[in-house]
Design an enzyme around this catalytic site. Structure first.
Site, PDB file in Angstrom:
ATOM      1  N   GLN A  13     -22.131  32.218  21.104  1.00 50.80           N
ATOM      2  CA  GLN A  13     -20.742  32.424  20.683  1.00 50.80           C
ATOM      3  C   GLN A  13     -20.010  31.107  20.415  1.00 50.80           C
ATOM      4  N   GLY A  39      -2.514  13.633  -8.975  1.00 51.27           N
ATOM      5  CA  GLY A  39      -3.739  13.068  -8.405  1.00 51.27           C
ATOM      6  C   GLY A  39      -4.014  13.640  -7.025  1.00 51.27           C
ATOM      7  N   GLU A  49      -4.541   7.723  -2.162  1.00 49.09           N
ATOM      8  CA  GLU A  49      -3.507   8.482  -2.897  1.00 49.09           C
ATOM      9  C   GLU A  49      -2.366   8.906  -1.976  1.00 49.09           C
ATOM     10  N   GLY A  50      -2.041   8.029  -1.034  1.00 48.22           N
ATOM     11  CA  GLY A  50      -0.984   8.278  -0.057  1.00 48.22           C
ATOM     12  C   GLY A  50      -1.578   8.778   1.236  1.00 48.22           C
ATOM     13  N   GLY A  56       0.852  -1.185   0.000  1.00 52.77           N
ATOM     14  CA  GLY A  56       0.000   0.000   0.000  1.00 52.77           C
ATOM     15  C   GLY A  56       0.887   1.233   0.000  1.00 52.77           C
ATOM     16  N   SER A  97      -1.819  10.344   5.126  1.00 51.71           N
ATOM     17  CA  SER A  97      -1.254  11.614   5.620  1.00 51.71           C
ATOM     18  C   SER A  97       0.200  11.432   6.044  1.00 51.71           C
ATOM     19  N   GLY A 114     -26.335  19.017  16.288  1.00 50.08           N
ATOM     20  CA  GLY A 114     -26.843  18.248  17.426  1.00 50.08           C
ATOM     21  C   GLY A 114     -27.309  16.869  16.969  1.00 50.08           C
TER      22      GLY A 114
HETATM   23  N1  CAA Z   1       7.865  11.642  -9.969  1.00 48.13           N
HETATM   24  C1  CAA Z   1       8.724  10.822 -10.633  1.00 48.13           C
HETATM   25  N2  CAA Z   1       9.513   9.932  -9.992  1.00 48.13           N
HETATM   26  C2  CAA Z   1       9.442   9.884  -8.647  1.00 48.13           C
HETATM   27  C3  CAA Z   1       8.567  10.704  -7.902  1.00 48.13           C
HETATM   28  C4  CAA Z   1       7.766  11.625  -8.625  1.00 48.13           C
HETATM   29  N3  CAA Z   1       6.889  12.444  -8.002  1.00 48.13           N
HETATM   30  N4  CAA Z   1       8.700  10.405  -6.590  1.00 48.13           N
HETATM   31  C5  CAA Z   1       9.630   9.439  -6.498  1.00 48.13           C
HETATM   32  N5  CAA Z   1      10.075   9.122  -7.751  1.00 48.13           N
HETATM   33  C6  CAA Z   1      11.104   8.147  -8.122  1.00 48.13           C
HETATM   34  C7  CAA Z   1      12.399   8.404  -7.354  1.00 48.13           C
HETATM   35  O1  CAA Z   1      13.205   9.366  -8.012  1.00 48.13           O
HETATM   36  C8  CAA Z   1      13.028   7.030  -7.335  1.00 48.13           C
HETATM   37  O2  CAA Z   1      13.705   6.773  -8.553  1.00 48.13           O
HETATM   38  P1  CAA Z   1      15.335   6.721  -8.633  1.00 48.13           P
HETATM   39  O3  CAA Z   1      15.774   5.754  -7.561  1.00 48.13           O
HETATM   40  O4  CAA Z   1      15.603   6.258 -10.010  1.00 48.13           O
HETATM   41  O5  CAA Z   1      15.793   8.111  -8.367  1.00 48.13           O
HETATM   42  C9  CAA Z   1      11.834   6.100  -7.298  1.00 48.13           C
HETATM   43  O6  CAA Z   1      10.694   6.859  -7.698  1.00 48.13           O
HETATM   44  C10 CAA Z   1      11.600   5.523  -5.917  1.00 48.13           C
HETATM   45  O7  CAA Z   1      11.406   6.605  -5.035  1.00 48.13           O
HETATM   46  P2  CAA Z   1      11.702   6.504  -3.480  1.00 48.13           P
HETATM   47  O8  CAA Z   1      13.079   5.973  -3.250  1.00 48.13           O
HETATM   48  O9  CAA Z   1      11.343   7.818  -2.880  1.00 48.13           O
HETATM   49  O10 CAA Z   1      10.674   5.346  -3.062  1.00 48.13           O
HETATM   50  P3  CAA Z   1      10.187   4.854  -1.640  1.00 48.13           P
HETATM   51  O11 CAA Z   1      10.128   3.389  -1.644  1.00 48.13           O
HETATM   52  O12 CAA Z   1      10.971   5.526  -0.552  1.00 48.13           O
HETATM   53  O13 CAA Z   1       8.637   5.346  -1.609  1.00 48.13           O
HETATM   54  C11 CAA Z   1       6.819   6.851  -1.338  1.00 48.13           C
HETATM   55  C12 CAA Z   1       8.278   6.655  -1.738  1.00 48.13           C
HETATM   56  C13 CAA Z   1       6.582   8.347  -1.492  1.00 48.13           C
HETATM   57  C14 CAA Z   1       6.547   6.448   0.079  1.00 48.13           C
HETATM   58  C15 CAA Z   1       5.915   6.068  -2.327  1.00 48.13           C
HETATM   59  O14 CAA Z   1       6.066   4.677  -2.167  1.00 48.13           O
HETATM   60  C16 CAA Z   1       4.447   6.428  -2.195  1.00 48.13           C
HETATM   61  O15 CAA Z   1       4.015   7.443  -2.740  1.00 48.13           O
HETATM   62  N6  CAA Z   1       3.637   5.618  -1.471  1.00 48.13           N
HETATM   63  C17 CAA Z   1       2.193   5.818  -1.394  1.00 48.13           C
HETATM   64  C18 CAA Z   1       1.495   5.070  -2.480  1.00 48.13           C
HETATM   65  C19 CAA Z   1       0.226   5.753  -2.908  1.00 48.13           C
HETATM   66  O16 CAA Z   1       0.096   6.963  -2.905  1.00 48.13           O
HETATM   67  N7  CAA Z   1      -0.719   4.963  -3.365  1.00 48.13           N
HETATM   68  C20 CAA Z   1      -1.922   5.476  -3.928  1.00 48.13           C
HETATM   69  C21 CAA Z   1      -2.597   4.438  -4.786  1.00 48.13           C
HETATM   70  S1  CAA Z   1      -3.746   5.137  -5.950  1.00 48.13           S
HETATM   71  C22 CAA Z   1      -5.068   5.582  -5.068  1.00 48.13           C
HETATM   72  O17 CAA Z   1      -5.065   5.534  -3.873  1.00 48.13           O
HETATM   73  C23 CAA Z   1      -6.239   6.102  -5.898  1.00 48.13           C
HETATM   74  C24 CAA Z   1      -7.424   6.407  -5.112  1.00 48.13           C
HETATM   75  O18 CAA Z   1      -7.522   6.106  -3.991  1.00 48.13           O
HETATM   76  C25 CAA Z   1      -8.551   7.039  -5.680  1.00 48.13           C
HETATM   77  P1  FAD Z   2      -0.506   0.625   4.952  1.00 47.30           P
HETATM   78  O1  FAD Z   2       0.497   1.017   3.954  1.00 47.30           O
HETATM   79  O2  FAD Z   2      -0.442  -0.750   5.495  1.00 47.30           O
HETATM   80  O3  FAD Z   2      -0.470   1.649   6.161  1.00 47.30           O
HETATM   81  C1  FAD Z   2      -1.021   1.392   7.461  1.00 47.30           C
HETATM   82  C2  FAD Z   2      -0.657   2.563   8.370  1.00 47.30           C
HETATM   83  O4  FAD Z   2       0.773   2.639   8.516  1.00 47.30           O
HETATM   84  C3  FAD Z   2      -1.092   3.923   7.800  1.00 47.30           C
HETATM   85  O5  FAD Z   2      -1.479   4.777   8.843  1.00 47.30           O
HETATM   86  C4  FAD Z   2       0.184   4.449   7.161  1.00 47.30           C
HETATM   87  O6  FAD Z   2       0.220   5.855   7.049  1.00 47.30           O
HETATM   88  C5  FAD Z   2       1.233   3.929   8.141  1.00 47.30           C
HETATM   89  N1  FAD Z   2       2.553   3.818   7.518  1.00 47.30           N
HETATM   90  C6  FAD Z   2       2.953   2.935   6.564  1.00 47.30           C
HETATM   91  N2  FAD Z   2       4.240   3.172   6.231  1.00 47.30           N
HETATM   92  C7  FAD Z   2       4.668   4.213   6.988  1.00 47.30           C
HETATM   93  C8  FAD Z   2       5.899   4.929   7.106  1.00 47.30           C
HETATM   94  N3  FAD Z   2       6.957   4.635   6.357  1.00 47.30           N
HETATM   95  N4  FAD Z   2       5.981   5.928   7.998  1.00 47.30           N
HETATM   96  C9  FAD Z   2       4.902   6.273   8.744  1.00 47.30           C
HETATM   97  N5  FAD Z   2       3.706   5.628   8.696  1.00 47.30           N
HETATM   98  C10 FAD Z   2       3.588   4.627   7.815  1.00 47.30           C
HETATM   99  N6  FAD Z   2      -5.216   2.141  -4.530  1.00 47.30           N
HETATM  100  C11 FAD Z   2      -5.024   2.092  -5.866  1.00 47.30           C
HETATM  101  O7  FAD Z   2      -3.952   1.710  -6.334  1.00 47.30           O
HETATM  102  N7  FAD Z   2      -6.015   2.496  -6.717  1.00 47.30           N
HETATM  103  C12 FAD Z   2      -7.213   2.933  -6.282  1.00 47.30           C
HETATM  104  O8  FAD Z   2      -8.068   3.282  -7.092  1.00 47.30           O
HETATM  105  C13 FAD Z   2      -7.444   2.969  -4.868  1.00 47.30           C
HETATM  106  N8  FAD Z   2      -8.647   3.367  -4.381  1.00 47.30           N
HETATM  107  C14 FAD Z   2      -8.905   3.221  -3.042  1.00 47.30           C
HETATM  108  C15 FAD Z   2     -10.201   3.428  -2.558  1.00 47.30           C
HETATM  109  C16 FAD Z   2     -10.491   3.189  -1.212  1.00 47.30           C
HETATM  110  C17 FAD Z   2     -11.876   3.367  -0.722  1.00 47.30           C
HETATM  111  C18 FAD Z   2      -9.459   2.759  -0.333  1.00 47.30           C
HETATM  112  C19 FAD Z   2      -9.735   2.453   1.117  1.00 47.30           C
HETATM  113  C20 FAD Z   2      -8.179   2.620  -0.792  1.00 47.30           C
HETATM  114  C21 FAD Z   2      -7.881   2.832  -2.148  1.00 47.30           C
HETATM  115  N9  FAD Z   2      -6.610   2.586  -2.664  1.00 47.30           N
HETATM  116  C22 FAD Z   2      -6.396   2.565  -4.024  1.00 47.30           C
HETATM  117  C23 FAD Z   2      -5.556   2.115  -1.771  1.00 47.30           C
HETATM  118  C24 FAD Z   2      -4.903   3.231  -0.966  1.00 47.30           C
HETATM  119  O9  FAD Z   2      -4.101   4.016  -1.785  1.00 47.30           O
HETATM  120  C25 FAD Z   2      -4.110   2.558   0.168  1.00 47.30           C
HETATM  121  O10 FAD Z   2      -5.062   2.049   1.093  1.00 47.30           O
HETATM  122  C26 FAD Z   2      -3.162   3.510   0.847  1.00 47.30           C
HETATM  123  O11 FAD Z   2      -2.121   3.884  -0.031  1.00 47.30           O
HETATM  124  C27 FAD Z   2      -2.574   2.912   2.152  1.00 47.30           C
HETATM  125  O12 FAD Z   2      -2.102   1.621   1.961  1.00 47.30           O
HETATM  126  P2  FAD Z   2      -2.537   0.443   2.978  1.00 47.30           P
HETATM  127  O13 FAD Z   2      -4.011   0.461   3.043  1.00 47.30           O
HETATM  128  O14 FAD Z   2      -1.858  -0.799   2.542  1.00 47.30           O
HETATM  129  O15 FAD Z   2      -1.974   0.892   4.378  1.00 47.30           O
END
Ligand code: CAA
Ligand code: FAD
Length: 379
Positions: free
Chosen positions: A279, A242, A363-364, A131, A366, A339
């Site tokens: 207030q 995003g 999308e990541g 995740g 907090s 309420g």
């Molecule tokens: N643009 C382009 N490249 C990037 C980048 C960016 N914004 N951010 C990082 N990279 C590149 C880095 O440069 C690195 O490449 P190099 O080693 O070649 O330089 C590579 O990506 C790996 O980066 P990190 O070493 O920083 O990777 P990390 O393992 O430490 O992870 C992280 C970084 C920010 C924690 C990342 O794993 C992350 O964003 N995690 C959260 C995942 C997430 O947001 N999921 C959302 C799913 S979609 C969704 O949720 C949709 C929905 O709900 C509706």
């Molecule tokens: P985990 O990564 O297991 O995290 C658990 C807890 O640990 C969190 O509080 C987290 O912040 C914390 N944590 C983890 N690592 C660290 C760290 N290094 N430092 C500090 N704290 C940390 N994903 C997609 O790809 N596409 C989608 O369309 C999509 N839609 C979604 C819709 C819904 C309704 C939901 C619930 C999720 C969706 N997601 C989607 C997935 C979403 O992006 C992930 O749930 C989210 O990125 C967190 O991953 P996880 O649930 O595995 O939690």
């Protein structure tokens, strides 16, 4: 920074507000209760240009800027955050990703239909074991010459059962770590692609969230986005934009709850006066309005950075981190202002409170936004 909105911005905002009030508000409570996808409404949003707002008109998009997108997302999210997440994924993850990094053939084949809402897309990064730690991809895309053999499971996928096009992130070469990951366009109906049951969620219940299973799915090589090994950077770069969409969703949820709280506080009487005369209520409204204004400025700043081709990774993450916190705090306080009436569905604020929570997770989380922001600050 001058955020003087143009005539065009104001027109987009007004159109989104009108659409939300007339088309989304009726039935929003029922859709939430029964987890009903807003299919008709999404179709109309496509017709009005809300599904591919920033796409170049030559691919049937609206050719608008990110500020317009933020304004529209806020208005739609005030009323129906389920519809706005469908809109956000389609606009900022799927359309943007294909337009920015896809081949001309991919744009002609997929983007032209995604931009009009004729079809919708999904973005598949998360997995049961990956995740926040998104580089730990277990889904594999084995290189078989002219196609990839895709195996694995994605979970939590928004638009999971309603999309036609899925961007799937998968590991091709484990030895190369994140540089061995690819982004593939998978079509619904490809052999070996199965959709799991719908998740029963706390909030955004009108949106459909599913696991996806891939068993020996043959994905043609021409469906890879970008060069071999570009998939992780593709995902990170796409998510950076995003996050502006989800920040605006959070802003809309907060401002929707605030507007309801103001209205109710002028109607409800306690101790012989409208509760707005107390207030304690006035101070709640003052805090809400101040936080919302700050969240809106962060969203507009990030959108402005993107529109002016400045780095928006940090500003987008800041906007999402702050706006999602404001959404949570504001909706809890809006329930309090109502309420007991705030605790039942008819008054909308309890749904907004449930919807707000997801903006701190997807999308990541907090915590992940703080990692993104602090890495930028310290680099
Ligand atoms: N643009 C382009 N490249 C990037 C980048 C960016 N914004 N951010 C990082 N990279 C590149 C880095 O440069 C690195 O490449 P190099 O080693 O070649 O330089 C590579 O990506 C790996 O980066 P990190 O070493 O920083 O990777 P990390 O393992 O430490 O992870 C992280 C970084 C920010 C924690 C990342 O794993 C992350 O964003 N995690 C959260 C995942 C997430 O947001 N999921 C959302 C799913 S979609 C969704 O949720 C949709 C929905 O709900 C509706
Ligand atoms: P985990 O990564 O297991 O995290 C658990 C807890 O640990 C969190 O509080 C987290 O912040 C914390 N944590 C983890 N690592 C660290 C760290 N290094 N430092 C500090 N704290 C940390 N994903 C997609 O790809 N596409 C989608 O369309 C999509 N839609 C979604 C819709 C819904 C309704 C939901 C619930 C999720 C969706 N997601 C989607 C997935 C979403 O992006 C992930 O749930 C989210 O990125 C967190 O991953 P996880 O649930 O595995 O939690």
């Amino acid at each position: 920074m001058n955020f003087q909105l143009t005539e065009e911005h104001l027109a987009v905002q007004a159109a989104a507000r009108e659409f939300a009030q007339t088309e989304l508000l009726p039935g929003v409570i029922e859709r939430d209760e029964h987890q009903k996808f807003p299919a008709e409404q999404i179709k109309k949003m496509g017709e009005l240009g809300f599904m591919g707002m920033m796409v170049d008109p030559k691919y049937n998009g609206g050719g608008m800027d990110t500020i317009s997108y933020v304004l529209a997302m806020e208005e739609i999210s005030k009323v129906d955050a389920s519809a706005s997440v469908v809109m956000s994924v389609n606009n900022s993850l799927v359309c943007w990703g294909i337009e920015k990094y896809g081949s001309e053939e991919q744009k002609q084949k997929y983007l032209t239909k995604l931009a009009t809402g004729e079809i919708i897309g999904a973005f598949c990064l998360s997995e049961p074991e990956a995740g926040s730690d998104a580089t730990s991809q277990r889904t594999t895309a084995e290189d078989k010459g002219d196609y990839y053999l895709l195996n694995g499971t994605k979970n939590w996928i928004t638009n999971g059962s309603t999309a036609s096009v899925y961007i799937v992130i998968a590991q091709t070469d484990v030895a190369k770590g994140h540089r061995g990951i690819n982004a593939l366009i998978v079509e619904r109906g490809m052999e070996g692609f199965e959709i799991g049951p719908k998740e029963n969620k706390l909030g955004i219940r009108g949106s459909d969230t599913h696991s996806l299973m891939f068993t020996d799915v043959k994905v043609p090589k021409e469906n890879r986005i970008g060069e071999d090994g570009f998939g992780f950077k593709f995902a990170m770069s796409t998510l950076a934009g995003g996050r502006i969409g989800i920040a605006s969703q959070a802003l809309g949820i907060a401002s929707g709850a605030y507007e309801l709280a103001v209205k109710y506080s002028k109607e409800r009487k306690a101790f012989g006066v409208e509760i707005a005369k107390h207030q304690a209520i006035q101070f709640k409204l003052a805090d809400m309005a101040t936080n919302i204004e700050a969240a809106r400025l962060l969203c507009l700043q990030a959108a402005h950075d993107k529109d002016t081709h400045s780095d928006y990774g940090k500003s987008g993450a800041m906007a999402k981190l702050f706006a999602s916190k404001v959404a949570m705090e504001t909706t809890v306080e809006a329930v309090q202002v109502h309420g007991g009436y705030g605790f039942v569905k008819e008054y909308h604020v309890e749904r907004l409170m449930r919807d707000a929570k997801i903006t701190q997770i997807y999308e990541g989380t907090s915590e992940i936004q703080k990692i993104v922001i602090s890495r930028e600050l310290l680099k």
